[in-house]
Scaffold this motif. Sequence first.
Motif, PDB file in Angstrom:
ATOM      1  N   GLY A 143       5.545  14.613  -3.812  1.00 46.77           N
ATOM      2  CA  GLY A 143       4.919  14.743  -2.505  1.00 46.77           C
ATOM      3  C   GLY A 143       3.411  14.697  -2.580  1.00 46.77           C
ATOM      4  N   GLN A 144       2.787  14.553  -1.421  1.00 46.32           N
ATOM      5  CA  GLN A 144       1.334  14.398  -1.355  1.00 46.32           C
ATOM      6  C   GLN A 144       0.629  15.747  -1.447  1.00 46.32           C
ATOM      7  OE1 GLN A 144      -0.430  13.092   2.383  1.00 46.32           O
ATOM      8  NE2 GLN A 144      -1.916  11.814   1.291  1.00 46.32           N
ATOM      9  N   VAL A 145      -0.502  15.743  -2.152  1.00 46.49           N
ATOM     10  CA  VAL A 145      -1.343  16.930  -2.253  1.00 46.49           C
ATOM     11  C   VAL A 145      -2.756  16.566  -1.806  1.00 46.49           C
ATOM     12  CG1 VAL A 145       0.027  17.771  -4.194  1.00 46.49           C
ATOM     13  CG2 VAL A 145      -2.116  16.552  -4.636  1.00 46.49           C
ATOM     14  N   HIS A 146      -3.570  17.597  -1.565  1.00 42.95           N
ATOM     15  CA  HIS A 146      -4.973  17.394  -1.210  1.00 42.95           C
ATOM     16  C   HIS A 146      -5.736  18.658  -1.566  1.00 42.95           C
ATOM     17  CE1 HIS A 146      -4.761  19.348   3.076  1.00 42.95           C
ATOM     18  NE2 HIS A 146      -3.941  19.930   2.247  1.00 42.95           N
ATOM     19  N   TRP A 147      -7.014  18.678  -1.245  1.00 41.60           N
ATOM     20  CA  TRP A 147      -7.855  19.850  -1.458  1.00 41.60           C
ATOM     21  C   TRP A 147      -8.430  20.273  -0.120  1.00 41.60           C
ATOM     22  CZ3 TRP A 147      -6.744  16.422  -5.096  1.00 41.60           C
ATOM     23  CH2 TRP A 147      -6.582  16.862  -6.410  1.00 41.60           C
ATOM     24  N   PHE A 148      -8.410  21.572   0.170  1.00 37.23           N
ATOM     25  CA  PHE A 148      -8.953  22.063   1.427  1.00 37.23           C
ATOM     26  C   PHE A 148     -10.469  21.877   1.477  1.00 37.23           C
ATOM     27  CE2 PHE A 148      -5.555  25.422   2.764  1.00 37.23           C
ATOM     28  CZ  PHE A 148      -4.671  24.389   2.989  1.00 37.23           C
ATOM     29  N   HIS A 149     -10.989  21.640   2.683  1.00 39.13           N
ATOM     30  CA  HIS A 149     -12.433  21.699   2.909  1.00 39.13           C
ATOM     31  C   HIS A 149     -12.789  23.182   3.069  1.00 39.13           C
ATOM     32  CE1 HIS A 149     -12.867  17.383   3.420  1.00 39.13           C
ATOM     33  NE2 HIS A 149     -11.816  17.397   4.208  1.00 39.13           N
TER      34      HIS A 149
ATOM     35  N   SER B 241       0.515  10.051  -1.996  1.00 39.47           N
ATOM     36  CA  SER B 241       1.175   9.700  -0.735  1.00 39.47           C
ATOM     37  C   SER B 241       2.097   8.495  -0.906  1.00 39.47           C
ATOM     38  CB  SER B 241       0.123   9.374   0.337  1.00 39.47           C
ATOM     39  OG  SER B 241      -0.531   8.141   0.054  1.00 39.47           O
ATOM     40  N   ARG B 242       2.061   7.859  -2.079  1.00 39.70           N
ATOM     41  CA  ARG B 242       2.786   6.609  -2.300  1.00 39.70           C
ATOM     42  C   ARG B 242       4.141   6.828  -2.974  1.00 39.70           C
ATOM     43  NH1 ARG B 242      -1.095   1.561  -3.231  1.00 39.70           N
ATOM     44  NH2 ARG B 242      -2.751   2.064  -1.740  1.00 39.70           N
ATOM     45  N   HIS B 243       4.944   5.772  -2.925  1.00 44.12           N
ATOM     46  CA  HIS B 243       6.312   5.831  -3.456  1.00 44.12           C
ATOM     47  C   HIS B 243       6.334   5.384  -4.914  1.00 44.12           C
ATOM     48  CE1 HIS B 243      10.644   5.406  -3.746  1.00 44.12           C
ATOM     49  NE2 HIS B 243      10.484   4.157  -4.152  1.00 44.12           N
ATOM     50  N   LEU B 244       7.062   6.126  -5.720  1.00 44.46           N
ATOM     51  CA  LEU B 244       7.217   5.826  -7.143  1.00 44.46           C
ATOM     52  C   LEU B 244       8.701   5.736  -7.459  1.00 44.46           C
ATOM     53  CD1 LEU B 244       5.443   5.512  -9.735  1.00 44.46           C
ATOM     54  CD2 LEU B 244       5.872   7.940 -10.158  1.00 44.46           C
ATOM     55  N   THR B 245       9.137   4.574  -7.921  1.00 45.22           N
ATOM     56  CA  THR B 245      10.565   4.375  -8.178  1.00 45.22           C
ATOM     57  C   THR B 245      11.061   5.262  -9.311  1.00 45.22           C
ATOM     58  OG1 THR B 245      10.399   2.082  -7.411  1.00 45.22           O
ATOM     59  CG2 THR B 245      12.327   2.666  -8.730  1.00 45.22           C
ATOM     60  N   LYS B 246      10.337   5.263 -10.440  1.00 46.16           N
ATOM     61  CA  LYS B 246      10.703   6.091 -11.585  1.00 46.16           C
ATOM     62  C   LYS B 246       9.819   7.328 -11.604  1.00 46.16           C
ATOM     63  CE  LYS B 246      12.221   2.193 -14.451  1.00 46.16           C
ATOM     64  NZ  LYS B 246      12.020   1.476 -15.740  1.00 46.16           N
ATOM     65  N   SER B 247      10.425   8.483 -11.389  1.00 48.71           N
ATOM     66  CA  SER B 247       9.660   9.728 -11.281  1.00 48.71           C
ATOM     67  C   SER B 247       8.823  10.003 -12.518  1.00 48.71           C
ATOM     68  CB  SER B 247      10.622  10.895 -11.031  1.00 48.71           C
ATOM     69  OG  SER B 247       9.924  12.116 -10.937  1.00 48.71           O
ATOM     70  N   GLY B 248       9.327   9.625 -13.686  1.00 48.07           N
ATOM     71  CA  GLY B 248       8.622   9.896 -14.931  1.00 48.07           C
ATOM     72  C   GLY B 248       7.356   9.085 -15.114  1.00 48.07           C
ATOM     73  N   ASP B 249       7.106   8.115 -14.223  1.00 49.58           N
ATOM     74  CA  ASP B 249       5.903   7.287 -14.324  1.00 49.58           C
ATOM     75  C   ASP B 249       4.711   7.893 -13.587  1.00 49.58           C
ATOM     76  OD1 ASP B 249       6.950   5.313 -15.924  1.00 49.58           O
ATOM     77  OD2 ASP B 249       7.567   4.031 -14.254  1.00 49.58           O
TER      78      ASP B 249
ATOM     79  N   SER C 113       0.808  -1.224   0.000  1.00 46.88           N
ATOM     80  CA  SER C 113       0.000   0.000   0.000  1.00 46.88           C
ATOM     81  C   SER C 113       0.837   1.268   0.000  1.00 46.88           C
ATOM     82  CB  SER C 113      -0.941   0.011   1.210  1.00 46.88           C
ATOM     83  OG  SER C 113      -1.955  -0.962   1.058  1.00 46.88           O
ATOM     84  N   GLN C 114       2.152   1.123  -0.030  1.00 49.47           N
ATOM     85  CA  GLN C 114       3.035   2.280  -0.108  1.00 49.47           C
ATOM     86  C   GLN C 114       3.533   2.522  -1.531  1.00 49.47           C
ATOM     87  OE1 GLN C 114       6.216   1.581   2.689  1.00 49.47           O
ATOM     88  NE2 GLN C 114       4.795   1.132   4.370  1.00 49.47           N
ATOM     89  N   ARG C 115       3.219   1.605  -2.444  1.00 50.05           N
ATOM     90  CA  ARG C 115       3.714   1.705  -3.813  1.00 50.05           C
ATOM     91  C   ARG C 115       2.655   2.312  -4.725  1.00 50.05           C
ATOM     92  NH1 ARG C 115       7.536   0.918  -1.115  1.00 50.05           N
ATOM     93  NH2 ARG C 115       9.294  -0.485  -1.519  1.00 50.05           N
ATOM     94  N   ALA C 116       3.096   3.173  -5.632  1.00 48.32           N
ATOM     95  CA  ALA C 116       2.169   3.904  -6.495  1.00 48.32           C
ATOM     96  C   ALA C 116       1.486   2.998  -7.514  1.00 48.32           C
ATOM     97  CB  ALA C 116       2.905   5.041  -7.206  1.00 48.32           C
TER      98      ALA C 116
END
Length: 737
Positions: A500-506, A438-446, A360-363
């Motif tokens: 990095g992780q993003v979200h939307w404000f309430h 929030s997850r980890h991605l080995t290849k940034s371009g993916d 669950s940590q992998r993109a």
Amino acid sequence: MPNATPNGNSTFCEVCCQLRISLPSFIKHPGYNAGQRLSRPAVFFGRFADLRGRLGRCVLCRLVFGAFLGGPLKNALIRANANSLSEDVDGIQISATWANALGPKDEQCTMSSALFLIFNFSALLTESSDYKIVIRALSPAIPHYPHFGRLVKTPFLDLSLIKSWLRQCERCHGRCEFITETNGRHFHFFTVIDVKKSCIVEITGSCRYLALSYVWGSRPQLKLTTRNIEELSRAGGLLKGRKEPHVCYDGPYERLAISRVVLDAMKLTKGLGERYLWVDALCIVQDNLRIQRQCIEDMDLIYTRAILTIVAASGTCADDPLPGVTSERHSKQFFIGVSRNFALSAHFDYKDYLNKSVYSQRAWTFQEEQLARRSLIFAGDGHAYLSCKEAVFSEEVVSEGLPSADFAMKLGANFRRLESDLSSLASQYRHAVVEYTSRHLTKSGDILNAFSGILNLLCQEQKLEGLPVSIFDLALLWQPTKRLGRRFGFASWSWAGWHGQVHWFHDGLIPSGINEGRSEQEQVQGWLKKQTWITWYSNWGASMNTLCDGPSPLRTTSVGTNEHTKRFPSLANNFLPSKAKLKGRAGEPQYHRFLQFWTVSAVFNIRPTTISSIRYSAADPEFLGAGLAIYHITNADDCVCGWVLLDESWAVSVETKHEFIMLAAGKHHMDFERPHADHPWKDWRYKADELLDGYFEYYTMMIRWNEGVAERLGLGRVMQQALDHGCGARWKEILLG
């Protein structure tokens, strides 16, 4: 083998006695709704320390205590390098309530044949409040009673049980047979593993197949390439090779043995009576970019059309086995005897184990799990679960052959599953992006490749840099949860352009309530129609001919002149993009999309604050993550007229004046307190009658120009009236990259 909680004196303490527990109390006859038991208020067990004090005289307290400490949260509950409990644990509040096995609705209560107990826990460290323990009856006198607990007695999987789950789903679950609309799309290139011949085969028509979703890890594994495709296509070709890389004398390439997880998946596929298995490492030609691109575009088709996806959530790399397939597993099970023919079992949602897993940590695994119609999940507790769109089956719970899904089992799955529903596209999309980033991605371009299947699942319409065009203005308003790093090759205005992780404000943009009975989709479309004005154009920026012809608008309708004049009476009304805007950049290599549009631009000052949160609605405040800071937006008179969320490093910048562009209109209702302590409140130059209903603001983006292209720096909100007071507001064409 299951781990039994030690049994001592088979009695219940004074608190548990309030639940009136006996074997008959878990049994309910269909047609009778058991309203008396279900209507009882929850029993408050006190703090965790209180429960621990009753261990010597209560079997239920011992079961809950042992399950809680031995379950998926055990690592968070035990101090590092010590066997004592965390100081925070004793303060956890515990309550228990009876629940109907099929759900809380009247018709579900009438149909059900069993009840169970649900233990809820509050103040769970940093965990979500949906963590729970389900207590079920278990009896050797009626071992197959619906919704009762079941002991897992074998270290190997019971394939006949899994076959019965799959058979029941295929026969009875209409939603699981529904394939997401694909607009006539077909596979470009489709190969699978023939588990009978142990080789790769290309499929031209339709076939039944399973798919495998697993963590690759960093160790080498056998992959399909243009050099070995011929060998791996021969019968038995997948079973050759050694464990470590070496140079074969019959071919000038390295040859690895097939990974353990793939070998087990092949064994499982064959054991379930199926022939074909799809595995990304062996069914995509890894050194052919054209085929790779085609397979990435087809990823939603691949997992959606598989009859079952094997989810190896217990593993950390491709060499980890599927527990219970070819090797013995060490499963965890919590139960305690009460009398000769009566015991209690305790279990968790499979999601609680998956949430703690490397899987669950992998993109990439996010979309693989979401796209599957049915998933056979190997969780960290050593058990297997079959999760589909209508039910969840478990080795620990008797749920085969039942007309409806077990309520407690399905409840956990609902927290992890996205739904393809255009009426809730905005919330589903935002939830997906929050989880994915929030997850980890080995290849940034993916970053977009690994999310493309999710986008196709949520909507079939046009997408741009990861943002659905139908809700583009809303999707553009994302905020970081912590300090972000720039990702090369992607636009700054897209979340894909940042690490990095993003979200939307309430922030009240989309009301969370019923709002006069309007659906989410109606609210979003109403906001887009009334509160947005930008006509978006987009182009790669690399083709001179395309630029001279003019890029295509993303919106199907443009803002009318009359409407524009009412909103911005003193500003120009240009909307069409300038053909020569990118003229000097035509010969330069471009890697990402540009947005070309007209909107209001203004210059404001910024200054750092000590504000730690923003609150725009009845929801909890939005607290700032590490490395972020709220900066005041001030006008020429040094009056606070808004805020912007930036990297905290801006505090040492010598620059104070910055350009802001207006993206959409927003409103802060007077029903809520001020968003932050320094927010204007019946302050300077604002008319009193404008404050009665709420504050009118603009969503604004702070930008910086670099060789004719603007880049996003941060997002915030500014009072609409601030544009009238010495900020140099003007109608300006923006090229945002």
